[in-house]
Design an enzyme around this catalytic site. Structure first.
Site, PDB file in Angstrom:
ATOM      1  CG  PHE A  47      -1.853  -1.020   1.416  1.00 36.44           C
ATOM      2  CD1 PHE A  47      -3.136  -0.876   0.907  1.00 36.44           C
ATOM      3  CD2 PHE A  47      -1.536  -2.203   2.072  1.00 36.44           C
ATOM      4  CE1 PHE A  47      -4.074  -1.875   1.048  1.00 36.44           C
ATOM      5  CE2 PHE A  47      -2.469  -3.213   2.217  1.00 36.44           C
ATOM      6  CZ  PHE A  47      -3.742  -3.052   1.703  1.00 36.44           C
ATOM      7  CG  ASP A  48       0.909   5.852  -1.622  1.00 39.45           C
ATOM      8  OD1 ASP A  48       2.033   6.131  -1.213  1.00 39.45           O
ATOM      9  OD2 ASP A  48       0.034   6.690  -1.887  1.00 39.45           O
TER      10      ASP A  48
END
Length: 659
Positions: free
Chosen positions: A348-349
């Site tokens: 995930f960013d």
């Protein structure tokens, strides 16, 4: 190879004298004629030719579409199942087995018509997307409104949307307040409140980050109040029309299973034709009339047609993509649909994906004898002079905590780049900044105790500001980009469905990364990464875990997405880049739809597997059964068409998938 329903080969534009159901009606007429003819053949007093005439009629109605399609395909130089069926039926007629041939054509055309009907059901739920936007809009010009077709709308037009009607273009609200049901586009079940933009004159067509409460999408449904909307995209570029285009393209992108079955068919069909050729000459080896060999060869021809196989994957992909689109998830094709279910790791960013992407005031620490309100008033007064994002957050959240108490006005703002600000408030000089600011001033340094407090707050992932009034330190304000409300719950759901590793990749420092990771339950957090280092991180993960997805907002994460097995973009309804770069796009800016998408993908994969076993199993049973004469043409056709329908209806179960 046979591939009806795979999209390109058959347009299936079966119009005719009875409208679009002509094929089905022809099949039924064929069955009726066959039945009457067969019944009359047992009545002594009726001459033989009447039955024959009825069979010939049945041939016409049953073979009409089969012949039409076979001729069209052969003209292009391809062989299809239709052609094989036709040969078998003509063969039966040559042998005088008119009833057999008519039965063959009846069952084949009936199966074909039903399967076409079933596949259409899946296509319709995709076509329903395209129907979401109204065809006309009420445009307001010089105080008058007139109705025009949406293709005539130009950027900057003002349209009026009545209560409870559909919005016909992408735009920003310029007048009126209402709540809009965005489920058709984003899959969000809760209506979103809309308010007008602050600057009505501004051209928003080039602005990327329009606030959710200002922007509306074509195809969404207005609530109880009238809205006036300024158009920011032409009809052909609206989020909805791009969504429809992408979903339609998705059907043509073949999945790994599809490529495998295509390859299998390429070798399988010629080998069946060779086998049939050999069987035609069986009468030379075993003692039987040519007619018996011919009949057996025709039965094998029918039995070996890989009809069900050809449609088993496309039908499931079609239904899966349609169901996902209804839930606000855009899946671009068979490949991402199959891959999504096999993921073991998700990267995930952080900013804007796991977190809200905007800092919030988390703590106010008083130093010395000052009340919290007093401290906040000073902070708000000074920070309202600055347009830094952190300053704006202090003003916004500070005012909320003060609940309408007025704060004094400050003046003479002086910014010290990257360190803080100084300003005048009444007769006092106020400083707000990080520890570096006070090192630079170097006149009255903060005590060790204060420094430790600041460092502790920063260790917890906060950004801190230390306030000083004249010579005295009066307080610390801490801000943090807070995790999304749904993040923790979504991540634990993902863990439950078997995602082993969830890694956060962020440009923020490692301390912040660790603090967020601990709060929402990630397995790893990798901080201080530049965009190209994110790509490296994905490559590294791919070596350890076979399939990795990158979840981000698509703008700065595009390179990392391109390198992952599946790129998943958040909030694709808002950002164009996200729609283009990702394999899978969550239209609403919501993480919660991720477990749904993964669950759906697994179900699709399971259905594709079942379909392959059914279709291959039946072919494997039928070929020997017809070669050794256990099954005649009629039985072969019933089983063959039955299996094709079974496969299609099995795939349609995906349309009813529940989270």
């Amino acid at each position: 190879a046979d591939s009806h329903g795979a999209g390109e080969e058959h347009s299936h534009a079966h119009g005719g004298i009875f409208g679009k159901n002509t094929e089905l009606i022809f099949a039924i007429i064929c069955g009726v004629l066959l039945g009457i003819g067969f019944g009359l053949s047992f009545v002594e007093s009726v001459p033989q030719w009447i039955s024959l005439a009825l069979y010939i009629g049945a041939y016409f109605f049953g073979g009409f579409y089969t012949a039409k399609e076979a001729v069209e395909t052969v003209a292009k130089g391809g062989f299809e199942i239709d052609f094989l069926m036709l040969v078998a039926a003509i063969g039966a007629a040559i042998l005088g087995e008119w009833a057999e041939g008519a039965l063959l054509l009846f069952l084949f055309s009936l199966g074909h018509a039903l399967e076409y009907y079933a596949m259409n059901k899946a296509r319709k739920s995709i076509a329903a997307l395209a129907e979401l936007a109204p065809k006309t809009a009420l445009v307001k010009k010089n105080g008058k409104t007139e109705e025009v077709g949406i293709e005539k709308l130009t950027i900057g037009d003002i349209i009026v949307v009545k209560p409870n009607s559909k919005i016909s273009a992408d735009g920003v609200v310029v007048d009126g307040q209402s709540s809009v049901n965005q489920a058709p586009i984003t899959g969000e079940s809760v209506p979103v409140d809309k308010v007008p933009v602050e600057n009505v004159e501004k051209d928003y067509s080039e602005v990327d980050d329009i606030k959710d409460e200002n922007r509306v999408f074509a195809g969404t449904i207005n609530g109880n109040n009238t809205l006036e909307i300024k158009v920011i995209k032409a009809a052909k570029d609206s989020t909805l029309s791009r969504l429809v285009k992408l979903v339609n393209e998705a059907q043509t992108q073949k999945s790994p299973t599809q490529l495998l079955t295509d390859k299998f068919e390429k070798y399988f069909v010629p080998s069946v034709l060779i086998l049939v050729g050999i069987l035609l000459f069986a009468f030379l080896v075993i003692d039987e009339p040519f007619s018996a060999s011919f009949y057996r060869a025709m039965a094998v021809l029918v039995a070996a047609s890989p009809c069900a196989l050809a449609i088993s994957t496309p039908s499931a992909v079609l239904s899966g993509v349609a169901r996902a689109a209804r839930g606000g998830v855009l899946i671009k094709g068979g490949r991402p649909l199959e891959d999504l279910g096999e993921l073991t790791a998700l990267a995930f960013d952080k900013t804007g994906t796991l977190t809200e992407g905007k800092p919030k005031l988390t703590q106010v620490v008083q130093l010395g004898d000052i009340s919290e309100n007093e401290l906040l008033k000073i902070a708000v007064a000074v920070e309202s002079l600055s347009d830094h994002p952190l300053a704006k957050a202090v003003v916004r959240d500070g005012k909320e905590r003060l609940e309408g108490e007025e704060s004094p006005d400050a003046s003479n703002l002086e910014a010290v780049l990257g360190k803080g600000i100084k300003a005048t408030l009444g007769n006092d000089k106020i400083y707000v900044g990080n520890l570096d600011l006070y090192e630079e001033l170097n006149d009255t340094n903060p005590s060790e105790e204060i420094i430790t407090k600041v460092r502790d707050l920063e260790g917890g992932g906060n950004t801190t500001m230390l306030l000083r009034k004249n010579e005295k330190y009066i307080g610390i304000i801490a801000l943090m980009d807070t995790p999304r409300e749904a993040a923790k719950k979504t991540l634990s759901e993902l863990k439950e469905i078997g995602i082993k590793r969830m890694i956060m990749l962020t440009g923020d420092n490692q301390k912040v990364a660790d603090a967020v990771a601990e709060e929402i339950g990630l397995t790893d957090a990798w901080g201080s990464l530049l965009p190209e280092e994110k790509v490296e991180a994905i490559k590294k993960l791919k070596k350890k875990e076979s399939k990795v997805a990158m979840v981000g907002d698509g703008v700065n994460d595009a390179p990392a997405m391109a390198n992952s097995t599946v790129g998943i973009a958040m909030g694709a309804a808002g950002s164009d880049v996200a729609l283009e770069t990702a394999d899978i796009a969550l239209m609403a800016d919501k993480l919660e739809t991720l477990p749904f998408a993964i669950g759906l993908s697994r179900k699709a994969k399971a259905i594709i597997k079942q379909n392959l076993w059914v279709s291959l199993g039946i072919v494997a049973l039928l070929i020997p059964a017809t070669i050794f004469g256990f099954a005649n043409i009629g039985v072969a056709v019933v089983i063959h068409e039955g299996s094709t329908l079974l496969v299609v209806f099995n795939a349609l179960r995906l349309l009813a998938y529940k989270k």
